[in-house]
Design a protein around this motif. Sequence first.
Motif, mmCIF file in Angstrom:
data_model
loop_
_atom_site.group_PDB
_atom_site.id
_atom_site.type_symbol
_atom_site.label_atom_id
_atom_site.label_comp_id
_atom_site.label_asym_id
_atom_site.label_seq_id
_atom_site.Cartn_x
_atom_site.Cartn_y
_atom_site.Cartn_z
ATOM 1 N N TRP A 39 0.834 -1.212 0.000
ATOM 2 C CA TRP A 39 0.000 0.000 0.000
ATOM 3 C C TRP A 39 0.867 1.260 0.000
ATOM 4 O O TRP A 39 0.559 2.241 -0.671
ATOM 5 N N ARG A 40 1.958 1.210 0.777
ATOM 6 C CA ARG A 40 2.847 2.382 0.832
ATOM 7 C C ARG A 40 3.410 2.669 -0.564
ATOM 8 O O ARG A 40 3.411 3.812 -1.007
ATOM 9 N N GLU A 41 3.866 1.607 -1.260
ATOM 10 C CA GLU A 41 4.394 1.790 -2.615
ATOM 11 C C GLU A 41 3.300 2.289 -3.553
ATOM 12 O O GLU A 41 3.538 3.166 -4.391
ATOM 13 N N TRP A 42 2.100 1.729 -3.409
ATOM 14 C CA TRP A 42 0.982 2.124 -4.272
ATOM 15 C C TRP A 42 0.643 3.606 -4.054
ATOM 16 O O TRP A 42 0.434 4.365 -5.005
ATOM 17 N N GLY A 46 1.031 6.713 -6.673
ATOM 18 C CA GLY A 46 -0.114 7.590 -6.935
ATOM 19 C C GLY A 46 0.264 9.059 -6.773
ATOM 20 O O GLY A 46 -0.096 9.901 -7.589
ATOM 21 N N THR A 47 1.022 9.347 -5.725
ATOM 22 C CA THR A 47 1.479 10.717 -5.485
ATOM 23 C C THR A 47 2.355 11.192 -6.637
ATOM 24 O O THR A 47 2.243 12.333 -7.100
ATOM 25 N N ALA A 95 -4.844 -1.149 -9.988
ATOM 26 C CA ALA A 95 -3.784 -1.981 -9.405
ATOM 27 C C ALA A 95 -3.711 -1.834 -7.885
ATOM 28 O O ALA A 95 -2.689 -2.170 -7.274
ATOM 29 N N ARG A 96 -4.806 -1.379 -7.293
ATOM 30 C CA ARG A 96 -4.841 -1.196 -5.835
ATOM 31 C C ARG A 96 -4.571 -2.551 -5.146
ATOM 32 O O ARG A 96 -5.146 -3.559 -5.534
ATOM 33 N N PRO A 97 -3.691 -2.592 -4.112
ATOM 34 C CA PRO A 97 -3.371 -3.864 -3.454
ATOM 35 C C PRO A 97 -4.609 -4.519 -2.837
ATOM 36 O O PRO A 97 -5.517 -3.824 -2.381
#
Length: 135
Positions: A39-42, A46-47, A95-97
Motif C-alpha cells: 500500500w505504501r508503494e501504491w 499515486g502521489t 492496481a490497488r493492493p
Amino acid sequence: MDRDRRADDAADHLIRLLETLECDCDGCGGTGRTLNAQWREWQQRGTELVAVAHAARRAHELRPAQVTGIVPDGIGGEPAIFAVVERAIADHMRARPAEPEETACEACGGTGRQLTHAGHLFTDLLARHGFVRKR
Ligand SMILES: [Zn+2]
C-alpha cells in the motif's frame, strides 16, 4: 487526611515511574498499526502520478504559444501526454493492493508502546525474580 495525601503522592510517584518505563513505539509512532508495504508503494506511485499530471498541466498552461494563441493546440486542445498520464492513473487505480491497508505493528504487537532502556532494566529485574516472561 495525611494518609490520603501520602497515598495520592505515592500514586503520583508510581505513575511518573511507570511513564519512564515505556514510550511510543518507533515502528508505528504509537498508533499500533503500520501501513502495508504494498500500500505504501501504491500510494507513493499515486502521489508521483498526480505530480506528473500537475507538472504536465502547468507546462501546458505556461506555454508562450498558448498564452498568445498563435500556435493552435493539438487534437482535442490537449497534448497526448495528458491522455498518457490519465491512462497511467486509471491503471494505477485498478492496481490497488488486495491486502488490508494497515496491519497490527509487529514491533509492539499493536499496543503502540515499547520499553525504554529503564523499562528493559525493570523487566530484566522482574524476570530474574520470576515475575515476567521474556519475549
Ligand atoms: Zn508499534
